[in-house]
Every structure is written in structure tokens, then in C-alpha cells.
Design an enzyme around this catalytic site. Sequence first.
Site, PDB file in Angstrom:
ATOM      1  N   ARG A  34      68.828  99.162  17.551  1.00 29.05           N
ATOM      2  CA  ARG A  34      69.305  99.440  18.181  1.00 29.05           C
ATOM      3  C   ARG A  34      68.682  98.747  19.457  1.00 29.05           C
ATOM      4  O   ARG A  34      68.326  98.445  20.579  1.00 29.05           O
ATOM      5  CB  ARG A  34      70.120 100.204  19.289  1.00 29.05           C
ATOM      6  CG  ARG A  34      71.214 100.751  17.909  1.00 29.05           C
ATOM      7  CD  ARG A  34      72.496 101.574  18.387  1.00 29.05           C
ATOM      8  NE  ARG A  34      73.199 102.065  17.146  1.00 29.05           N
ATOM      9  CZ  ARG A  34      74.374 101.614  16.660  1.00 29.05           C
ATOM     10  NH1 ARG A  34      74.501 100.345  17.140  1.00 29.05           N
ATOM     11  NH2 ARG A  34      74.934 101.996  15.718  1.00 29.05           N
ATOM     12  N   GLY A  68      71.311 108.197   8.797  1.00 31.50           N
ATOM     13  CA  GLY A  68      72.047 109.472   9.283  1.00 31.50           C
ATOM     14  C   GLY A  68      73.250 109.451   8.374  1.00 31.50           C
ATOM     15  O   GLY A  68      73.548 110.502   7.845  1.00 31.50           O
ATOM     16  N   ASP A  88      75.729 106.085  21.707  1.00 33.07           N
ATOM     17  CA  ASP A  88      74.388 105.057  20.821  1.00 33.07           C
ATOM     18  C   ASP A  88      74.668 103.112  22.267  1.00 33.07           C
ATOM     19  O   ASP A  88      74.371 102.505  21.501  1.00 33.07           O
ATOM     20  CB  ASP A  88      75.223 104.255  19.176  1.00 33.07           C
ATOM     21  CG  ASP A  88      75.397 105.561  18.223  1.00 33.07           C
ATOM     22  OD1 ASP A  88      73.721 106.080  18.339  1.00 33.07           O
ATOM     23  OD2 ASP A  88      76.258 105.042  17.456  1.00 33.07           O
ATOM     24  N   GLN A 124      78.699 113.850  12.968  1.00 31.01           N
ATOM     25  CA  GLN A 124      78.155 113.179  11.250  1.00 31.01           C
ATOM     26  C   GLN A 124      78.133 114.577  10.299  1.00 31.01           C
ATOM     27  O   GLN A 124      79.193 114.270   9.949  1.00 31.01           O
ATOM     28  CB  GLN A 124      77.071 112.473  10.990  1.00 31.01           C
ATOM     29  CG  GLN A 124      77.348 110.838  11.806  1.00 31.01           C
ATOM     30  CD  GLN A 124      75.593 110.907  11.329  1.00 31.01           C
ATOM     31  OE1 GLN A 124      74.938 111.757  11.394  1.00 31.01           O
ATOM     32  NE2 GLN A 124      75.097 109.588  11.993  1.00 31.01           N
ATOM     33  N   ARG A 177      65.130 114.862  10.808  1.00 31.54           N
ATOM     34  CA  ARG A 177      66.855 115.221  11.243  1.00 31.54           C
ATOM     35  C   ARG A 177      67.041 116.057  10.536  1.00 31.54           C
ATOM     36  O   ARG A 177      67.114 116.584   9.180  1.00 31.54           O
ATOM     37  CB  ARG A 177      66.608 113.897  10.899  1.00 31.54           C
ATOM     38  CG  ARG A 177      66.424 112.678  11.428  1.00 31.54           C
ATOM     39  CD  ARG A 177      67.290 111.395  11.753  1.00 31.54           C
ATOM     40  NE  ARG A 177      68.695 111.123  11.998  1.00 31.54           N
ATOM     41  CZ  ARG A 177      69.507 110.219  11.990  1.00 31.54           C
ATOM     42  NH1 ARG A 177      69.105 109.383  11.677  1.00 31.54           N
ATOM     43  NH2 ARG A 177      70.775 109.978  12.825  1.00 31.54           N
TER      44      ARG A 177
END
Length: 407
Positions: free
Chosen positions: A362, A69, A289, A145, A97
Site C-alpha cells: 500500500r 497477517g 487501510d 482479523q 505482530r
Amino acid sequence: MLPDISGCKIISGEVQLPPSKSILNRLLIIADLAGQELPPQSSSDSGDSVLLRNLLQRKPEQYYAGMAGTVARFLTARLAILPGEHLLTAADRMLLRPMAPLIDVLQSLGADITCLGNEGFLPLRIGGVNMKGGKASISGEISSQFISALLMVAPYFKNGLELDVRPPFHSKPYALMTAALMREAGAEVEITNNRFIVPPKLYHSFPSSVESDWSSAAFFYQLLAVARTGSLVLPGLKKNSLQGDAFAATFYGRLGVESKFTGKGVHIQYNPHQQLPGKIDIDCSAFPDLVQSFACACAALKIPARFTGISTLRDKETDRLGALYLELMKLGVLMSWDENRLELISFRKAKPVTIRTYGDHRMAMAFAPLHVLFPKLKIENPAVVAKSFPHYWDELKAVCIMDGPMG
């Protein structure tokens, strides 16, 4: 390959963390705008950073961002002011996305961008132009972002940029990190509440090194918390970090993992005398995150927990909220959830399970420390960690010692 740490008796050693992917990827864009390259000591073998560095060096006609991303969104803004015509595409998941908020603002500021598939999504045709810049407004709800991408290119707009971020402003620390790195590189950024003002002043200097990655460090804090023993040295981390994920030290402090910062980094140690909280309730909008690590730790320790401010997890490498719910269910966790909340309510005995990673690095690293408590736990596709921490499994195996008493 997933190491067998189920027989781990002692957790001790020094962990070689990767450089912060968030910091490095921003510096790669900033350096490219200045027509320079970062020094070798700023390099990383994380998949996203290697991909971005190679694309910026090669300047191909077609840019492929894979599952990244940050790469897709940062390049959208970078290519908008790079002379020539460019095609930007990505892996199938990344094509789903959202990109519309970034595309819309860039177009309002003078960018030449055409969506080649569904409107507001990749792939894109981008014609690099001299952009006028000016005033713009963007929602902070979907991804920080977008804000970081706009800020980094703003010094190269004719009139600079005045950007208002409409609340809710999720992951704001990442935008503040971007602003701080821009200032270090010679740009000017003025911040008042959720307004960023960037005049047309170009970059000219860069840091000689990159701080270690707090997002990756969180999984080793988690290891000590879950095992309820251990002592580790994590070099290259700073107490007053630009990284929002440094909150991991505060969270895991509540679970008995104490942090002592030194000139080298941080020494973490489990305190067996600390009483664990009866319940945890935390707004994670500033550091989404970390949710997978936090939730897995609470599940392993059977601590009821409520995580809110997590709506952005639905649009990550996978639907992280849905994935986390499904995989924790396999471990006997009873939960309640909606678009912005995950609540761990009660805990049953876990059965032998294989954890799906859904192509998400993750997911693999958040569930791996639980192998200390659940010997029959397996991780599907452990190689997925290459995206951010390629040597994670080696580091995990190195600090888990099988001889001696545990605790």
C-alpha cells in the site's frame, strides 16, 4: 516496474481490479472447512490469496504465512480444529505482530496451542482437536482479523460460540463482512451490538464470484483526484458492498471524484467545478487501510487534514504510520502525529525523492499517483504490489495517456 506517468495528459479507460482479497481469503477458509474448493472464477493472483489457497490445498506439516497477517491469523484458528499436529511460522516482520488475543481465546475454548518463541507470537505448534467452544471475550482494539478468525471456525465448535468484543472495535466492517459471508455459506450468525453468537450449523453453499477489491480501487480514485482530471470504469464493484473500504467513494467524492454505479461496476469521473474542502478531519478506525491513499491525496492537493482512529497502522506489514510520516516529510509536508493521529499541517515545495515502501504494497500504490504532479518521484521496490495487486503498474500505465491536453 514503475511506469513514467509524469507526462500523463488524459486519464481514461477500464481498470481490471483484482477480486477482493478480504472476501476471497475468508471464502477460502470457509470452503476448506466445508471440504470444498471455490470455483475457478473466484481465483486471484494476489500473493496473499495464492499463498493461502496453496497451503489449504497442500496441508503441509509446516505452514509458512510469509508477511500475510490474514493468512497467519486465519490459519491459527483453522489449524486448531484440523486433526494432526501443525507448525505455523512466518516472515520476520510477521513474527513481531501480535497474536496473543487470538491464541488466548482459542486456548480458553479448548485449543491446543504452544508458542515456540516469545509468548503471544508466532511460531506456533498447534494440535488440531475437537473444540467445545462456548463463551469468550476479546479486545477489538488490535485487529479485527482475530474476531474474523474465531467466527469462521465457530460453526465447527461443539457448542458454537458466543463472542463479546470489547471496545474500541477497530475495523468492525471486516468482522461484519465475515458474518455476512458465513450466512451466505449456510451458517447462522446473530449480532447484537458487539456480541456475535454462532450456533454449530455447518457451511454448505458458496457464492460463484467475488466482488472486485475496493482497497485497490481507492488508488484509482486517488489518481483522478490528484490529477484533477479523468474518467475511469472500475468493473465488479458494488454500491452496497460488504467491504468497508467502499468508503473511498465517499471520501474522494469530497475531492471531486464522482461515482456512478451501473450493473457493470462504477464509472468515476473528476468534476473540475467542485470546490475542494479547506480542511479534512476524519475518523478512520473503520477503514484504516485507506489512510495511506487519503493522506497522500491530501498532501498532493495541499489540503490540511487530520486522520484519527489509526492506532492499528503500527502493526501492519510495516509500521504504516511511521512510514507514512517519514515519506511524506520527503515531499515537504509538515505534520504532527501520535499513536492514534496523523495531522497534515502545511506544505513546502517537494524535492526529487525516492519513496521507500518498507515491504508494504500500500505504500507503493499510495505514492504512485503523485508521480503525475512530481515527475522526479521514484518508488523503491515497486514489485511489492504483488501482495495484493500484481498487475497494478500495468493498469496504471494503461489508463494514463500521454497525448492530448490535460484537464
